[in-house]
Design an enzyme around this catalytic site. Structure first.
Site, PDB file in Angstrom:
ATOM      1  CB  SER A 157      14.334   2.704   0.331  1.00 23.48           C
ATOM      2  OG  SER A 157      14.350   3.339  -0.924  1.00 23.48           O
ATOM      3  CE1 TYR A 170       8.568   0.586   0.071  1.00 19.87           C
ATOM      4  CE2 TYR A 170       9.914   2.305  -0.927  1.00 19.87           C
ATOM      5  CZ  TYR A 170       9.758   1.002  -0.511  1.00 19.87           C
ATOM      6  OH  TYR A 170      10.793   0.109  -0.666  1.00 19.87           O
TER       7      TYR A 170
END
Length: 266
Positions: A157, A170
């Protein structure tokens, strides 16, 4: 020249850049994973899709087969060792081997400040996003070697480069995947296995809904993106197809960011 999508009602894969290849795509019954599975199929691959829920697997398999794409599906919670083994075994049994792994599964059970992140959330995030990804790569390598090589893509990401304030743990797990890509690539190069990474920015999916479901929040986010919009899953899928094809045959250990122009450096 881009490969045209498969024509509905046609099962011929002749001339397609991934013809004869077999791929596993985890967490592939919706969002980015489903778009990747569809695109790899359109480009000629046979694809094993997976999800934690049987109904999601059944729905996605039916959907893709109705598009005349060659897929099968299996329930797989990637943090479960037995599930990972079954995913690989079912793929080999159904399609005869494995050439491509796209590790897309991820979990994020907590939104809030980093220092308030519970230990249980840390465990789930790292067990699913990092540990399971590594062991899935490790377990699939012998099968790629049997085919004379192959390609692995880890889905990280942009948050791995620039952590988001409400999803700190995360984000850190996604930073770890950038490092895993760099560590695995040279180790597997002698086996003719390439390892690359996709780092999406804001893509409109169910997984990212908390970030874009409010019109006012989405408008504010759009102002900060040079392209002034969120991405869609299909804009990730074509990049992955490139990364697992011969078009990128001299590329390994690299991360491609798909974020509408947002900066991304550690």
């Amino acid at each position: 020249m881009a490969t045209s999508p498969v024509t509905e009602g046609t099962s011929d894969t002749g001339g397609k850049k991934l013809a004869g290849k077999v791929a596993i795509v985890t967490a592939s019954t919706e969002g980015i994973g489903l778009a990747i599975a569809r695109r790899l199929c359109q480009d000629g691959a046979k694809v094993m899709i997976s999800s934690r829920k049987q109904k999601n697997v059944d729905g996605a398999v039916t959907q893709l087969r109705n598009e005349s794409l060659d897929v099968a599906g299996v329930v797989c919670h990637v943090a479960n060792k037995e599930h990972r083994a079954r995913l690989i075994e079912e793929t080999v049994s159904k399609f005869g081997g494995i050439d491509i792994l796209v590790s897309n599964a991820a979990a994020n059970p907590y939104f809030g400040t980093l220092l308030d992140t519970p230990e249980a959330a840390w465990d789930k995030i790292f067990d699913t996003n990092v540990k399971a990804t590594f062991f899935l790569c490790k377990d699939v390598v012998p099968y790629l070697e049997k085919r004379g090589g192959g390609s692995i893509v880890l889905v990280s990401s942009r948050a791995g480069f620039v952590p988001e304030t409400t999803i700190g743990a995360y984000s850190i797990s996604k930073t770890a995947l950038l490092g895993l890509t760099k560590a695995l690539a040279p180790e597997l190069a002698s086996s003719n296995i390439r390892v690359n990474c996709l780092a999406p920015g804001l893509i409109k999916t169910k997984f990212s809904k908390a970030l874009w479901e409010s019109d006012s929040t989405l408008e504010e986010i759009h102002r900060g993106i040079p392209m002034h919009r969120a991405g869609v899953p299909e804009e990730c899928a074509g990049v992955v197809s490139f990364m697992v094809s011969e078009d990128s045959s001299y590329m390994t250990g690299e991360t491609i960011v798909v974020s509408g122009g947002l900066s991304s450096r550690l």
